[in-house]
Design a protein around this motif. Structure first.
Motif, PDB file in Angstrom:
ATOM      1  N   ARG A 164      22.171  54.582  61.601  1.00 19.16           N
ATOM      2  CA  ARG A 164      21.813  53.170  61.494  1.00 19.16           C
ATOM      3  C   ARG A 164      22.673  52.291  62.399  1.00 19.16           C
ATOM      4  O   ARG A 164      22.198  51.313  62.951  1.00 19.16           O
ATOM      5  N   THR A 165      23.983  52.624  62.491  1.00 21.48           N
ATOM      6  CA  THR A 165      24.879  51.789  63.291  1.00 21.48           C
ATOM      7  C   THR A 165      25.846  52.643  64.098  1.00 21.48           C
ATOM      8  O   THR A 165      26.314  53.687  63.637  1.00 21.48           O
ATOM      9  N   ILE A 166      26.144  52.177  65.295  1.00 25.79           N
ATOM     10  CA  ILE A 166      27.209  52.722  66.129  1.00 25.79           C
ATOM     11  C   ILE A 166      28.183  51.576  66.394  1.00 25.79           C
ATOM     12  O   ILE A 166      27.802  50.548  66.951  1.00 25.79           O
ATOM     13  N   HIS A 167      29.409  51.748  65.960  1.00 29.22           N
ATOM     14  CA  HIS A 167      30.433  50.720  66.154  1.00 29.22           C
ATOM     15  C   HIS A 167      31.550  51.330  66.991  1.00 29.22           C
ATOM     16  O   HIS A 167      32.144  52.337  66.604  1.00 29.22           O
ATOM     17  N   VAL A 168      31.808  50.723  68.120  1.00 32.24           N
ATOM     18  CA  VAL A 168      32.798  51.226  69.067  1.00 32.24           C
ATOM     19  C   VAL A 168      33.909  50.199  69.234  1.00 32.24           C
ATOM     20  O   VAL A 168      33.642  49.013  69.453  1.00 32.24           O
ATOM     21  N   LEU A 169      35.144  50.659  69.115  1.00 35.07           N
ATOM     22  CA  LEU A 169      36.305  49.824  69.403  1.00 35.07           C
ATOM     23  C   LEU A 169      36.936  50.298  70.705  1.00 35.07           C
ATOM     24  O   LEU A 169      37.291  51.479  70.827  1.00 35.07           O
ATOM     25  N   VAL A 170      37.050  49.414  71.659  1.00 33.26           N
ATOM     26  CA  VAL A 170      37.741  49.702  72.912  1.00 33.26           C
ATOM     27  C   VAL A 170      39.092  48.996  72.812  1.00 33.26           C
ATOM     28  O   VAL A 170      39.192  47.785  72.999  1.00 33.26           O
ATOM     29  N   VAL A 171      40.127  49.754  72.483  1.00 32.65           N
ATOM     30  CA  VAL A 171      41.429  49.192  72.117  1.00 32.65           C
ATOM     31  C   VAL A 171      42.402  49.342  73.278  1.00 32.65           C
ATOM     32  O   VAL A 171      42.572  50.441  73.829  1.00 32.65           O
ATOM     33  N   SER A 172      43.035  48.253  73.649  1.00 36.91           N
ATOM     34  CA  SER A 172      44.010  48.297  74.751  1.00 36.91           C
ATOM     35  C   SER A 172      45.148  47.331  74.451  1.00 36.91           C
ATOM     36  O   SER A 172      45.046  46.473  73.575  1.00 36.91           O
ATOM     37  N   ASN A 173      46.247  47.498  75.187  1.00 37.67           N
ATOM     38  CA  ASN A 173      47.366  46.580  74.986  1.00 37.67           C
ATOM     39  C   ASN A 173      47.114  45.230  75.650  1.00 37.67           C
ATOM     40  O   ASN A 173      47.645  44.209  75.225  1.00 37.67           O
ATOM     41  N   ILE A 174      46.298  45.222  76.673  1.00 39.61           N
ATOM     42  CA  ILE A 174      45.866  43.971  77.296  1.00 39.61           C
ATOM     43  C   ILE A 174      44.373  44.111  77.542  1.00 39.61           C
ATOM     44  O   ILE A 174      43.874  45.215  77.722  1.00 39.61           O
ATOM     45  N   GLY A 175      43.650  43.031  77.488  1.00 41.90           N
ATOM     46  CA  GLY A 175      42.208  43.115  77.606  1.00 41.90           C
ATOM     47  C   GLY A 175      41.744  43.600  78.966  1.00 41.90           C
ATOM     48  O   GLY A 175      42.524  43.697  79.920  1.00 41.90           O
ATOM     49  N   PRO A 176      40.453  43.916  79.090  1.00 41.00           N
ATOM     50  CA  PRO A 176      39.917  44.452  80.338  1.00 41.00           C
ATOM     51  C   PRO A 176      39.935  43.433  81.468  1.00 41.00           C
ATOM     52  O   PRO A 176      39.768  42.234  81.244  1.00 41.00           O
ATOM     53  N   CYS A 177      40.127  43.946  82.688  1.00 40.13           N
ATOM     54  CA  CYS A 177      40.011  43.094  83.874  1.00 40.13           C
ATOM     55  C   CYS A 177      38.536  42.746  84.063  1.00 40.13           C
ATOM     56  O   CYS A 177      37.655  43.218  83.345  1.00 40.13           O
ATOM     57  N   ASP A 178      38.243  41.925  85.061  1.00 46.07           N
ATOM     58  CA  ASP A 178      36.865  41.479  85.271  1.00 46.07           C
ATOM     59  C   ASP A 178      35.927  42.653  85.549  1.00 46.07           C
ATOM     60  O   ASP A 178      34.799  42.691  85.045  1.00 46.07           O
ATOM     61  N   ALA A 179      36.366  43.618  86.353  1.00 44.06           N
ATOM     62  CA  ALA A 179      35.520  44.770  86.641  1.00 44.06           C
ATOM     63  C   ALA A 179      35.289  45.605  85.389  1.00 44.06           C
ATOM     64  O   ALA A 179      34.177  46.096  85.147  1.00 44.06           O
ATOM     65  N   CYS A 180      36.326  45.757  84.570  1.00 44.52           N
ATOM     66  CA  CYS A 180      36.179  46.566  83.352  1.00 44.52           C
ATOM     67  C   CYS A 180      35.330  45.848  82.309  1.00 44.52           C
ATOM     68  O   CYS A 180      34.700  46.499  81.469  1.00 44.52           O
ATOM     69  N   LYS A 181      35.285  44.526  82.337  1.00 38.83           N
ATOM     70  CA  LYS A 181      34.345  43.812  81.465  1.00 38.83           C
ATOM     71  C   LYS A 181      32.921  44.256  81.774  1.00 38.83           C
ATOM     72  O   LYS A 181      32.106  44.465  80.866  1.00 38.83           O
TER      73      LYS A 181
END
Length: 204
Positions: A116-133
């Motif tokens: 029913r659901t897929i929940h993904v956490l992308v966990v980092s110490n600092i958020g993604p750069c523009d390309a990684c967004k």
């Protein structure tokens, strides 16, 4: 960045805190871990949910999310991301972590019954750069397609560096780490973090 700081009593509190702890245990550098939960399963037993290893900057290079590969299945460089930025970020920690998570979902996740659901956490110490967004957007779309748009998909970018959301110069070009629109959250135990969610809900 959002200035609201709702106290989170979500059952995922412990998962978030542990993942951030694991990421920061690596000390210097930029690190990412991806956690995949099918129908809220948080056992991370590799059968019903999955947790990648903590990936370091420099561990990327997989073609699907590199933005630099012309191979079949690889995503193209989107408009707004220069060739230099795509190349320089092609080995960012998110690239390897997203590929690892995608491979598990494509292989094991799609074999599970009545998802029913897929929940993904992308966990980092600092958020993604523009390309990684953009890579996270591609990843979310990939997961939606794997389940033929029949499953609710949530992909959360989670990080706890207060300076995230500011623009920094990276080898000659500017890139913003983290999201200006991220929500500031606090777990019941007092851990502060920021979250930006991408979400797909199937049509009823």
């Amino acid at each position: 960045m959002s200035t609201s700081t709702p106290h989170s009593h979500d059952p995922l509190d412990q998962v978030v805190v542990q993942a951030l702890t694991d990421v920061h245990a690596q000390h210097q550098g930029l690190f990412t871990q991806v956690l995949v939960m099918v129908d809220s399963d948080v056992s991370f037993d590799d059968a019903n949910s999955y947790r990648t290893a903590v990936k370091a900057a420099g561990s990327g290079g997989e073609e699907r999310y590199s933005l630099t590969s012309a191979s079949k299945g690889a995503h193209p460089r989107p408009s707004g991301i220069s060739a230099d930025e795509a190349r320089l970020s092609s080995r960012d920690s998110e690239v390897a972590a997203l590929q690892d998570a995608y491979d598990w979902i494509e292989g094991q996740g799609t074999q599970l019954q009545n998802v029913r659901t897929i929940h993904v956490l992308v966990v980092s110490n600092i958020g993604p750069c523009d390309a990684c967004k953009k890579r996270l957007e591609y990843f979310c779309d990939d997961v939606v397609r794997l389940f033929d748009k029949h499953v609710e998909v949530m992909v959360d970018s989670v990080y706890d560096t207060a300076a995230a959301g500011t623009t920094m110069n990276r080898s000659g070009f500017d890139s913003t780490y983290g999201y200006s629109g991220a929500t500031a959250c606090t777990t019941a135990s007092g851990k502060k973090f920021w979250r930006l969610r991408q979400e797909f809900r199937p049509k009823s």
